[in-house]
Design a protein around this motif. Structure first.
Motif, PDB file in Angstrom:
ATOM      1  N   MET A 133       0.747  -0.702  -0.036  1.00 47.11           N
ATOM      2  CA  MET A 133       0.074  -0.155  -0.238  1.00 47.11           C
ATOM      3  C   MET A 133       0.191   1.446   0.011  1.00 47.11           C
ATOM      4  O   MET A 133       1.719   1.674   0.625  1.00 47.11           O
ATOM      5  N   LYS A 134       0.201   2.582  -1.000  1.00 50.73           N
ATOM      6  CA  LYS A 134       1.528   3.551  -1.220  1.00 50.73           C
ATOM      7  C   LYS A 134       0.690   4.683   0.000  1.00 50.73           C
ATOM      8  O   LYS A 134      -0.782   4.982  -1.205  1.00 50.73           O
ATOM      9  N   VAL A 135       0.727   5.282   0.229  1.00 50.06           N
ATOM     10  CA  VAL A 135      -0.036   6.078   1.625  1.00 50.06           C
ATOM     11  C   VAL A 135       0.788   7.628   1.625  1.00 50.06           C
ATOM     12  O   VAL A 135       2.118   7.571   1.904  1.00 50.06           O
ATOM     13  N   LEU A 136       0.337   8.500   1.260  1.00 55.14           N
ATOM     14  CA  LEU A 136       0.907  10.376   1.603  1.00 55.14           C
ATOM     15  C   LEU A 136       0.226  10.513   2.441  1.00 55.14           C
ATOM     16  O   LEU A 136      -1.362  10.623   2.432  1.00 55.14           O
ATOM     17  N   ILE A 137       1.440  11.289   3.721  1.00 58.43           N
ATOM     18  CA  ILE A 137       0.853  12.026   4.768  1.00 58.43           C
ATOM     19  C   ILE A 137       0.823  13.120   4.396  1.00 58.43           C
ATOM     20  O   ILE A 137       2.269  13.318   4.597  1.00 58.43           O
ATOM     21  N   SER A 138       0.271  13.710   4.601  1.00 59.95           N
ATOM     22  CA  SER A 138       0.064  15.287   4.924  1.00 59.95           C
ATOM     23  C   SER A 138       0.499  15.749   6.253  1.00 59.95           C
ATOM     24  O   SER A 138      -0.830  15.743   6.828  1.00 59.95           O
ATOM     25  N   GLY A 139       1.327  16.529   6.553  1.00 58.49           N
ATOM     26  CA  GLY A 139       2.066  16.541   7.622  1.00 58.49           C
ATOM     27  C   GLY A 139       2.849  15.936   8.719  1.00 58.49           C
ATOM     28  O   GLY A 139       2.925  14.877   8.819  1.00 58.49           O
ATOM     29  N   ALA A 140       4.071  16.654   9.196  1.00 62.45           N
ATOM     30  CA  ALA A 140       5.073  16.483   9.571  1.00 62.45           C
ATOM     31  C   ALA A 140       4.941  16.721  11.330  1.00 62.45           C
ATOM     32  O   ALA A 140       6.480  16.461  11.445  1.00 62.45           O
ATOM     33  N   ARG A 184      -7.719  14.011  -6.188  1.00 59.37           N
ATOM     34  CA  ARG A 184      -8.996  13.495  -7.165  1.00 59.37           C
ATOM     35  C   ARG A 184      -8.870  12.229  -7.184  1.00 59.37           C
ATOM     36  O   ARG A 184      -8.412  11.258  -7.506  1.00 59.37           O
ATOM     37  N   GLN A 185      -9.879  11.137  -6.181  1.00 57.33           N
ATOM     38  CA  GLN A 185      -9.811  10.079  -5.814  1.00 57.33           C
ATOM     39  C   GLN A 185     -11.020   9.390  -6.537  1.00 57.33           C
ATOM     40  O   GLN A 185     -12.207   9.847  -7.127  1.00 57.33           O
ATOM     41  N   ASP A 186     -11.000   8.073  -7.185  1.00 55.74           N
ATOM     42  CA  ASP A 186     -11.706   6.865  -7.851  1.00 55.74           C
ATOM     43  C   ASP A 186     -11.349   5.501  -6.736  1.00 55.74           C
ATOM     44  O   ASP A 186     -11.075   5.390  -5.732  1.00 55.74           O
ATOM     45  N   PRO A 187     -12.451   4.807  -6.960  1.00 57.85           N
ATOM     46  CA  PRO A 187     -12.512   3.450  -6.299  1.00 57.85           C
ATOM     47  C   PRO A 187     -11.329   2.411  -6.142  1.00 57.85           C
ATOM     48  O   PRO A 187     -10.594   2.052  -4.957  1.00 57.85           O
ATOM     49  N   ASP A 188     -10.145   3.089  -6.672  1.00 56.91           N
ATOM     50  CA  ASP A 188      -8.703   2.019  -7.263  1.00 56.91           C
ATOM     51  C   ASP A 188      -7.511   3.116  -6.149  1.00 56.91           C
ATOM     52  O   ASP A 188      -6.742   2.746  -6.653  1.00 56.91           O
ATOM     53  N   GLY A 189      -7.856   4.027  -6.463  1.00 53.18           N
ATOM     54  CA  GLY A 189      -6.296   5.232  -5.647  1.00 53.18           C
ATOM     55  C   GLY A 189      -7.331   6.948  -6.110  1.00 53.18           C
ATOM     56  O   GLY A 189      -8.098   7.510  -5.957  1.00 53.18           O
ATOM     57  N   GLY A 193       3.761  18.397 -10.978  1.00 61.03           N
ATOM     58  CA  GLY A 193       3.129  17.099 -10.896  1.00 61.03           C
ATOM     59  C   GLY A 193       2.253  16.347 -10.295  1.00 61.03           C
ATOM     60  O   GLY A 193       1.917  17.331  -9.483  1.00 61.03           O
ATOM     61  N   ALA A 194       2.159  15.158 -10.266  1.00 56.84           N
ATOM     62  CA  ALA A 194       0.982  14.713  -9.680  1.00 56.84           C
ATOM     63  C   ALA A 194       1.464  13.509  -9.501  1.00 56.84           C
ATOM     64  O   ALA A 194       2.357  12.798 -10.339  1.00 56.84           O
ATOM     65  N   GLU A 195       1.176  12.351  -8.125  1.00 57.19           N
ATOM     66  CA  GLU A 195       1.170  11.757  -8.121  1.00 57.19           C
ATOM     67  C   GLU A 195      -0.250  10.109  -8.051  1.00 57.19           C
ATOM     68  O   GLU A 195      -0.643  11.352  -7.378  1.00 57.19           O
ATOM     69  N   ARG A 196      -0.234   9.093  -7.845  1.00 59.24           N
ATOM     70  CA  ARG A 196      -1.376   8.546  -7.544  1.00 59.24           C
ATOM     71  C   ARG A 196      -0.876   7.741  -6.067  1.00 59.24           C
ATOM     72  O   ARG A 196       0.201   6.784  -6.005  1.00 59.24           O
ATOM     73  N   PHE A 197      -1.112   7.383  -5.249  1.00 60.89           N
ATOM     74  CA  PHE A 197      -1.432   6.613  -3.967  1.00 60.89           C
ATOM     75  C   PHE A 197      -3.262   6.404  -3.788  1.00 60.89           C
ATOM     76  O   PHE A 197      -4.322   6.254  -4.269  1.00 60.89           O
ATOM     77  N   ASP A 198      -2.454   5.214  -3.050  1.00 63.75           N
ATOM     78  CA  ASP A 198      -3.808   4.135  -2.738  1.00 63.75           C
ATOM     79  C   ASP A 198      -4.480   4.861  -1.488  1.00 63.75           C
ATOM     80  O   ASP A 198      -6.111   4.378  -2.005  1.00 63.75           O
ATOM     81  N   LEU A 199      -3.738   5.948  -0.722  1.00 61.50           N
ATOM     82  CA  LEU A 199      -4.594   6.517   1.341  1.00 61.50           C
ATOM     83  C   LEU A 199      -3.947   7.402   0.921  1.00 61.50           C
ATOM     84  O   LEU A 199      -2.889   7.995   0.403  1.00 61.50           O
TER      85      LEU A 199
END
Length: 363
Positions: A1-8, A129-134, A143-149
């Motif tokens: 699972m590839k997860v982006l977390i906003s906030g450190a 922008r999310q869809d059922p898969d990511g 740039g842009a990148e796709r994450f699972d969550l």
């Protein structure tokens, strides 16, 4: 699972640690250009102690805990009204197993524990922008990148929450109090001793840090909702100086130092209340989802426990079930800890209330 977390701050790195522990790949994006190296003393209590122990951080945190010998309250003339060598308003009883540490000491240890995790400082999310898969994420840096969550761990004024759930006015409940925090030289010569002063509308707490070489100053005042520019620090300083001018004691001297403090922070004391913390593949943790306010003394502990529970549930099953279970486990704990602030508006929560709330979850 590839997860982006906003906030450190606290919740973000803690979540990154546990996600990686469970085999996921976290990335942390943080708008600030570098880790923040200041702040007030914060508390790690109850269930959160279990979390930091499982991270291998309990002994390192004990080594850097504050070493207050006592505290006192004075009036505007500096006359001592009471003193205690057993208790401090910021942390509670000195014989408690709970830990009071400087915020930057905790975040520094979390950074060490997440060495190897990708941190993107000086960048932020500008589109989701999310869809059922990511989730497709756009960044200010390009740039842009796709994450699972995607997880918003970006605090009271969460941008992830705004983009996913709407304007914060729907969810942020003002507690009629404002707080400023800043550092100053230890011009008072305090030796591991806290001093507090208050009148009918304002109050301040001062305590030494870094082997008594500096002070951490907390100045608060009561007020209905104020409109102010969060980017205009001088306007905020002027507001604090005006509202705290009548406190007396050494506060006028410290307010002068406030104008040179590079770490000045000011904001409303508020709580976040949402009907749900998740929408599709976007969720919230810590203050972004359920800020209890510093008045509760439990913001850091909720962040640490929330990160632990969220990562554990994500490791146990699909994201839909995991986010449901995360909320089912955390919401009663959050509700009880938020009540510490709303039911004790005039001071720290009674010891019995805190003891009941801080352990009100099974890990």
């Amino acid at each position: 699972m590839k997860v982006l977390i906003s906030g450190a701050s606290v919740a973000g790195p803690a979540l990154a640690y546990w996600l990686r522990h469970h085999g996921a790949t976290p990335t942390v994006v943080e708008r600030a250009p570098a880790p923040r190296t200041s702040g007030q003393a914060i508390d790690v209590r109850g269930a959160a102690l279990t979390v930091v122990e499982r991270m291998g951080l309990l002994e390192p945190l004990r080594a850097v805990r504050t070493r207050m010998r006592g505290s006192s309250m004075v009036d505007g003339d500096g006359t001592e009204l009471w003193r205690s060598t057993e208790y401090a308003p910021s942390s509670g009883r000195f014989d408690s197993p709970d830990l009071e540490v400087l915020r930057e000491d905790l975040t520094g240890l979390l950074a060490e524990r997440t060495a190897g995790v990708e941190y993107r400082y000086g960048d932020e999310i500008t589109g989701l922008r999310q869809d059922p898969d990511g989730v497709d994420v756009r960044f200010a840096g390009g740039g842009a990148e796709r994450f699972d969550l995607v997880v918003g761990a970006d605090g009271l004024h969460s941008e992830v929450r705004r983009r996913t759930f709407g304007d914060e006015s729907q969810f942020v409940r003002h507690l009629d109090t404002y707080l400023a925090v800043f550092s100053a030289d230890n011009v008072l010569g305090l030796d591991n001793w806290q001093v507090w002063v208050r009148n009918d509308t304002a109050g301040a707490g001062v305590y030494p840090a870094r082997d008594n070489t500096e002070l951490r100053v907390n100045v608060g005042f009561r007020s209905a909702l104020l409109r102010f520019d969060r980017r205009d620090l001088d306007a905020q300083r002027s507001l604090v100086a005006e509202r705290a001018a009548g406190l007396g004691w050494e506060i006028p001297r410290l307010l002068k130092a406030m104008w040179q403090a590079p770490d000045f922070y000011f904001d409303a004391m508020a709580q976040v209340h949402l009907p749900t913390w998740s929408r599709g593949r976007v969720t919230l943790v810590g203050d972004a989802g359920y800020c209890p306010s510093p008045l509760s003394g439990q913001g850091t502990s909720l962040a640490l426990v929330g990160a632990y529970v969220l990562a554990a549930e994500l490791a146990a099953g699909d994201h839909v079930t995991a986010l449901t279970r995360y909320e089912e486990r955390m919401r009663p704990f959050v509700t009880r800890n938020q009540a510490l602030a709303t039911k004790n508006a005039d001071g720290p929560a009674p010891e019995a209330s805190m003891d009941g709330a801080k352990d009100a979850i099974s890990l």
